[in-house]
Design an enzyme around this catalytic site. Structure first.
Site, PDB file in Angstrom:
ATOM      1  N   LYS A   1     -98.810 -44.667   7.194  1.00 22.69           N
ATOM      2  CA  LYS A   1     -98.336 -45.378   8.390  1.00 22.69           C
ATOM      3  C   LYS A   1     -97.095 -46.205   8.080  1.00 22.69           C
ATOM      4  O   LYS A   1     -96.119 -46.200   8.841  1.00 22.69           O
ATOM      5  CB  LYS A   1     -99.448 -46.290   8.932  1.00 22.69           C
ATOM      6  CG  LYS A   1    -100.689 -45.550   9.400  1.00 22.69           C
ATOM      7  CD  LYS A   1    -101.691 -46.485  10.030  1.00 22.69           C
ATOM      8  CE  LYS A   1    -102.262 -47.484   9.041  1.00 22.69           C
ATOM      9  NZ  LYS A   1    -103.051 -46.837   7.980  1.00 22.69           N
TER      10      LYS A   1
ATOM     11  N   ARG B   1    -107.445 -53.263  15.862  1.00 21.80           N
ATOM     12  CA  ARG B   1    -108.284 -52.549  14.897  1.00 21.80           C
ATOM     13  C   ARG B   1    -109.665 -52.216  15.462  1.00 21.80           C
ATOM     14  O   ARG B   1    -110.395 -51.430  14.869  1.00 21.80           O
ATOM     15  CB  ARG B   1    -108.447 -53.379  13.620  1.00 21.80           C
ATOM     16  CG  ARG B   1    -107.145 -53.555  12.825  1.00 21.80           C
ATOM     17  CD  ARG B   1    -107.405 -54.298  11.542  1.00 21.80           C
ATOM     18  NE  ARG B   1    -106.192 -54.532  10.767  1.00 21.80           N
ATOM     19  CZ  ARG B   1    -105.665 -53.682   9.892  1.00 21.80           C
ATOM     20  NH1 ARG B   1    -106.267 -52.519   9.683  1.00 21.80           N
ATOM     21  NH2 ARG B   1    -104.569 -53.972   9.233  1.00 21.80           N
TER      22      ARG B   1
ATOM     23  N   ARG C   1    -101.544 -44.057  -6.726  1.00 25.28           N
ATOM     24  CA  ARG C   1    -100.665 -45.091  -6.169  1.00 25.28           C
ATOM     25  C   ARG C   1    -100.521 -46.286  -7.111  1.00 25.28           C
ATOM     26  O   ARG C   1    -101.491 -46.780  -7.670  1.00 25.28           O
ATOM     27  CB  ARG C   1    -101.205 -45.555  -4.806  1.00 25.28           C
ATOM     28  CG  ARG C   1    -100.329 -46.595  -4.129  1.00 25.28           C
ATOM     29  CD  ARG C   1    -100.649 -46.720  -2.663  1.00 25.28           C
ATOM     30  NE  ARG C   1    -102.010 -47.163  -2.394  1.00 25.28           N
ATOM     31  CZ  ARG C   1    -102.521 -47.315  -1.169  1.00 25.28           C
ATOM     32  NH1 ARG C   1    -101.776 -47.016  -0.119  1.00 25.28           N
ATOM     33  NH2 ARG C   1    -103.754 -47.727  -1.008  1.00 25.28           N
TER      34      ARG C   1
ATOM     35  N   ARG D   1    -103.802 -51.552  -7.122  1.00 24.83           N
ATOM     36  CA  ARG D   1    -104.538 -52.407  -6.198  1.00 24.83           C
ATOM     37  C   ARG D   1    -106.015 -52.385  -6.581  1.00 24.83           C
ATOM     38  O   ARG D   1    -106.559 -51.345  -6.968  1.00 24.83           O
ATOM     39  CB  ARG D   1    -104.381 -51.906  -4.755  1.00 24.83           C
ATOM     40  CG  ARG D   1    -103.019 -52.175  -4.156  1.00 24.83           C
ATOM     41  CD  ARG D   1    -102.941 -51.592  -2.759  1.00 24.83           C
ATOM     42  NE  ARG D   1    -101.678 -51.893  -2.107  1.00 24.83           N
ATOM     43  CZ  ARG D   1    -101.280 -51.332  -0.973  1.00 24.83           C
ATOM     44  NH1 ARG D   1    -102.042 -50.421  -0.371  1.00 24.83           N
ATOM     45  NH2 ARG D   1    -100.115 -51.664  -0.445  1.00 24.83           N
TER      46      ARG D   1
ATOM     47  N   ARG E   1    -113.890 -48.108   2.828  1.00 26.33           N
ATOM     48  CA  ARG E   1    -112.800 -48.336   3.780  1.00 26.33           C
ATOM     49  C   ARG E   1    -112.704 -47.184   4.782  1.00 26.33           C
ATOM     50  O   ARG E   1    -112.405 -47.382   5.962  1.00 26.33           O
ATOM     51  CB  ARG E   1    -111.474 -48.502   3.033  1.00 26.33           C
ATOM     52  CG  ARG E   1    -111.379 -49.767   2.206  1.00 26.33           C
ATOM     53  CD  ARG E   1    -110.063 -49.844   1.466  1.00 26.33           C
ATOM     54  NE  ARG E   1    -108.926 -49.946   2.380  1.00 26.33           N
ATOM     55  CZ  ARG E   1    -107.667 -49.763   2.020  1.00 26.33           C
ATOM     56  NH1 ARG E   1    -107.374 -49.409   0.773  1.00 26.33           N
ATOM     57  NH2 ARG E   1    -106.699 -49.900   2.897  1.00 26.33           N
TER      58      ARG E   1
END
Length: 344
Positions: A86, A160, A199, A232, A243
């Site tokens: 996104k 959300r 990532r 992260r 998630r």
């Protein structure tokens, strides 16, 4: 009829008397207003009638039944699973087009740092370890959106949940600035899991790298500062699974809500005594469109997303530094080969 004394005058009068009579059809009003006796007046007649023709043409062209998509404003939400891209795709849109990206997290931090009333309220709630209520988040978001009446924007991070979506819809409807586009990025779960595993981030700036398709020039080092990159804490399969479950639980009802809006029939416009009946016939309201774009990478998704924006908002201005890039010229060729989309 008495002739004048001179021979020349007699000959002229004789020519006039011998001229055959012709029945002329009524001339247009513009031409009847002028005398065609001399070349000067004839030029005046021609010039005047030419101006009249241009005036008529101009008045007709001003009553154009133009495509009202030219007038539409981008008020957009983009949904996607964690790691779907996104941020990357929003950045490409705002770089190419005159669109603002509104980050809910940035707005919240700004209000807290500036000590605004709603910022102080949110700060106190966060200090107690509680979630910021939907109504408070709505105030934070709409404090910015209300200043962008005729601006193009993408809202990131809100809503959300379905309740947040309903609150936002009610506020935008009250302001007469409804959403015009909702995009869902459909990226397979296994692709996102692999993407998250690869990532790395530069924590101070938020720059994101991926060893599969966007690696740093030097492994483990930020390209700009030369500082080390980090992972992260939630970039692991266990956290990602949780998630993803939370995403499906909260976002699926939102997408269903907006899909229902997009497919609902639009009532005809109410009669207005100040409008010509033809204006009512060509009226088409700013109806919401919901689009799902599938792909495994942002590079795969980008051409289709860009084509959707071009098709729905042809009057959207491009940024000056993006008008003549080779990438855009290539895209124009490929986009012309795509089948036209049907937008409600």
């Amino acid at each position: 009829m008495k002739l004048s004394g001179s021979l020349k005058a007699r000959v002229q009068n004789l020519r006039v008397l011998q001229r055959p009579q012709r029945t002329l059809s009524p001339a247009p009003a513009v031409l009847q207003a002028h005398s065609p006796c001399t070349s000067t007046s004839a030029q005046r007649t021609f010039a005047t009638s030419s101006l009249a023709r241009r005036a008529v043409t101009s008045s007709l062209s001003s009553f154009n039944v133009h495509d009202d998509r030219d007038e539409r404003v981008v008020r957009m939400l983009m949904f996607g699973k964690p790691g779907a891209g996104k941020g990357t795709l929003s950045s490409r849109l705002t770089k190419k087009y005159d669109i603002l990206s509104i980050s809910t997290g940035d707005l919240l931090r700004q209000h807290i740092n500036e000590g605004t009333p709603v910022g102080k309220e949110a700060e106190a709630i966060i200090a107690r370890g509680e979630l910021v209520p939907d109504e408070v988040m709505l105030k934070i978001v709409t404090s910015k959106l209300d200043t962008l009446q005729n601006k193009h924007w993408i809202l990131d991070g809100f809503p959300r949940t379905l309740n947040q979506g309903l609150l936002l819809d009610a506020h935008l409807k009250k302001q007469n600035t409804p959403l015009t586009l909702v995009v869902n990025l459909n990226v397979p779960d296994d692709v996102i899991l692999s993407r998250i595993s690869d990532r790395w981030i530069h924590t101070p700036s938020g720059r994101v790298y991926n060893t599969s398709y966007n690696p740093p020039r030097v492994a483990g080092i930020d390209d700009v500062t030369g500082e080390p990159l980090a992972k992260r804490p939630d970039d692991n399969p266990e956290v990602f699974s949780r998630r993803l479950d939370a995403f499906y639980a909260s976002t699926s009802p939102l997408l269903s809500h907006y899909t229902t809006q997009a497919t609902a029939p639009v009532p005809p416009p109410s009669a207005n005594p100040n409008q010509h009946p033809h204006q009512l016939l060509i009226h088409r309201p700013n109806k919401l469109s919901v689009r799902s774009v599938a792909g495994r990478t942002s590079d795969e998704i980008w051409p289709e997303l860009d084509y959707i924006i071009l098709s729905m908002f042809p009057g959207l201005r491009k940024r000056a530094d993006d008008l003549l890039t080779p990438q855009n010229q290539d895209f124009k060729i490929s986009a012309s080969a795509l089948a036209p989309l049907s937008f409600k």
